[in-house]
Scaffold this motif. Structure first.
Motif, PDB file in Angstrom:
ATOM      1  N   HIS A 270       0.781  -1.258   0.064  1.00  0.00           N
ATOM      2  CA  HIS A 270       0.023   0.000   0.032  1.00  0.00           C
ATOM      3  C   HIS A 270       1.066   1.285   0.004  1.00  0.00           C
ATOM      4  O   HIS A 270       0.533   2.147   0.733  1.00  0.00           O
ATOM      5  N   GLN A 271       1.986   1.157  -0.722  1.00  0.00           N
ATOM      6  CA  GLN A 271       2.766   2.560  -0.935  1.00  0.00           C
ATOM      7  C   GLN A 271       2.714   2.913  -2.242  1.00  0.00           C
ATOM      8  O   GLN A 271       1.859   3.783  -2.561  1.00  0.00           O
ATOM      9  N   ASN A 272       3.568   2.268  -3.276  1.00  0.00           N
ATOM     10  CA  ASN A 272       3.288   2.853  -4.830  1.00  0.00           C
ATOM     11  C   ASN A 272       2.949   1.988  -5.823  1.00  0.00           C
ATOM     12  O   ASN A 272       3.091   2.108  -6.913  1.00  0.00           O
ATOM     13  N   CYS A 276      -3.459  -0.339  -6.031  1.00  0.00           N
ATOM     14  CA  CYS A 276      -3.660  -0.525  -4.706  1.00  0.00           C
ATOM     15  C   CYS A 276      -5.178   0.205  -4.342  1.00  0.00           C
ATOM     16  O   CYS A 276      -5.177   1.102  -4.493  1.00  0.00           O
ATOM     17  N   ARG A 279      -4.957   2.675  -1.345  1.00  0.00           N
ATOM     18  CA  ARG A 279      -4.267   4.048  -1.587  1.00  0.00           C
ATOM     19  C   ARG A 279      -5.712   4.696  -2.370  1.00  0.00           C
ATOM     20  O   ARG A 279      -5.885   5.973  -2.148  1.00  0.00           O
ATOM     21  N   SER A 283      -7.513   8.254  -1.313  1.00  0.00           N
ATOM     22  CA  SER A 283      -7.515   9.613  -2.397  1.00  0.00           C
ATOM     23  C   SER A 283      -9.064   9.907  -2.424  1.00  0.00           C
ATOM     24  O   SER A 283      -9.243  11.016  -2.644  1.00  0.00           O
TER      25      SER A 283
END
Length: 311
Positions: A270-272, A276, A279, A283
Motif C-alpha cells: 500500500h505504498q506505490n 492499490c 490507496r 484518495s
C-alpha cells in the motif's frame, strides 16, 4: 463459593460474591492453566470459584470475552478486563491533547475481541479554547468514527453536558473505561456513579498529560444507577495483542471492504504499487488519511517481529 473479581495484583484478588460480600482470595502454587499465556492470571470481571474456608482460588470460568493489550515490559499479553459488554474510550480535545491514533489502536483491539466500542470526548467545555484548525481536525476525526458506526458522545464530566445520553446507553452494562492519563476517567466515574467517589488529580502542566491516580484496574458498581465500570490506569501507549500484520486491514472497518482487492492481494504494501485499492480509497476519501497513517504504523510495528501470539 463463586464470585466476580473486582481488583487484584500479583496473586491476591478481591472477589465479590452474590451474598453480597467481598473476600480477599489468593492463587497458590501454579498459575491457573487458563492464564498461562498472560502477564496477569485474572482481571476485573473474571468469575472464579474459591474455597470458602481458605480463600484459595480453585478455578476460573471460561471468559465470554477479554480486552487485552501486549505488555511490553512483561513481554506477554495483559488482560485489562474480562466479560464486559462494551469498551468506552475516553479522550479530550485539550489538556491532554486529542490523540486519534491511540483511539485507532483501541478500536482495532476492541474489534479483534468482538467487543462493542464507544468513544466519549470529554471536556467539551474546553472546545472554545482549542485553535480553529485543531478543532476542525478533531471534529472531522470524531465524525469519521461515527461514520464507521462507532457510537460517539460529546460530554463534559465537569458541566454535565451529554452525560444523560451516555448514562442511558450504559445502563445495565459492564463497561471498561480506557483512556490516556488526564482525560478525566475518574471525574466521569464520579459523575456516572454517584455512590462511588474516587480521588481525582490535576494534569501535569509541564508535559500536558495526566498524573496516574488509578494504579490498578478495578470494577466499580452503583446498583442504584445500574451501571458497572471497570476503571483502568491511564494508558500512554497501546500495543496490539493477538493480531497478525495481514489481519489489520481486515479488522479496521474502513479498510475491510478493500482487503485483498489490490492488484497484489494481501501482499500489497500500500505504498506505490499500481492497482492499490486502499490507496485509491484514501484518495477518494473512503478512508481518512490519518487512519491510513495509523494503519501503516501498526502494520509495520507488527511486521517488524512484534506479532503477538494468538494463543
Amino acid at each position: 463459593m463463586t464470585g466476580r473479581v473486582v481488583s487484584g495484583t500479583r496473586n491476591v484478588f478481591t472477589v465479590k460474591t452474590e451474598e453480597p460480600a467481598v473476600r480477599e482470595c489468593r492463587i497458590k502454587g501454579k498459575v491457573l492453566k487458563s492464564a498461562s499465556r498472560y502477564y496477569n492470571p485474572l482481571a476485573p470481571g473474571d468469575r472464579v470459584e474459591f474455597d470458602a474456608a481458605s480463600g484459595l482460588i480453585l478455578s476460573a470460568e471460561p471468559r465470554r470475552n477479554a480486552f487485552t493489550r501486549f505488555n511490553t515490559k512483561g513481554n506477554a499479553p495483559q488482560i485489562i478486563a474480562a466479560n464486559v459488554d462494551a469498551i468506552l474510550c475516553l479522550t479530550s480535545p485539550a489538556s491532554p491533547p486529542f490523540r486519534p491514533r491511540f483511539i485507532d489502536r483501541l478500536l482495532l483491539q476492541a474489534d479483534s475481541a468482538n467487543i462493542p466500542a464507544m468513544i466519549a470526548c470529554n471536556k467539551r467545555d474546553l472546545f472554545p479554547t482549542v485553535d480553529a484548525k485543531t478543532r476542525l481536525e478533531i471534529e472531522a476525526r470524531l465524525a469519521d468514527f461515527a461514520r464507521l458506526d462507532y457510537e460517539v458522545f460529546l460530554i463534559s464530566a465537569k458541566t454535565g453536558e451529554g452525560l444523560d445520553a451516555l448514562k442511558s446507553r450504559l445502563k445495565g452494562s459492564v463497561v471498561v473505561l480506557v483512556g490516556q492519563s488526564g482525560s478525566g476517567k475518574t471525574s466521569l466515574i464520579n459523575a456516572l456513579l454517584p455512590g462511588v467517589r474516587r480521588r481525582t488529580g490535576p494534569v501535569n502542566r509541564k508535559y500536558d498529560r495526566g498524573n496516574h491516580t488509578t494504579v490498578m484496574s478495578e470494577l466499580l458498581e452503583d446498583e442504584a444507577e445500574g451501571i458497572a465500570v471497570i476503571d483502568t490506569p491511564g494508558i500512554r501507549s497501546l500495543a496490539p495483542d493477538g493480531i497478525a500484520p495481514d489481519e489489520v486491514q481486515q479488522l479496521m472497518r474502513d479498510f475491510a471492504p478493500f482487503a485483498g482487492k489490490c492488484a497484489f492481494g494481501l501482499s500489497c504494501a500500500h505504498q506505490n504499487e499500481a492497482g492499490c485499492k486502499i490507496r485509491e480509497a484514501v484518495s477518494s476519501g473512503a478512508i481518512h488519511g490519518d487512519r491510513f497513517e495509523s494503519f501503516v504504523r501498526i502494520t509495520k510495528e507488527l511486521a517488524a517481529g512484534e506479532v503477538r501470539d494468538k494463543g
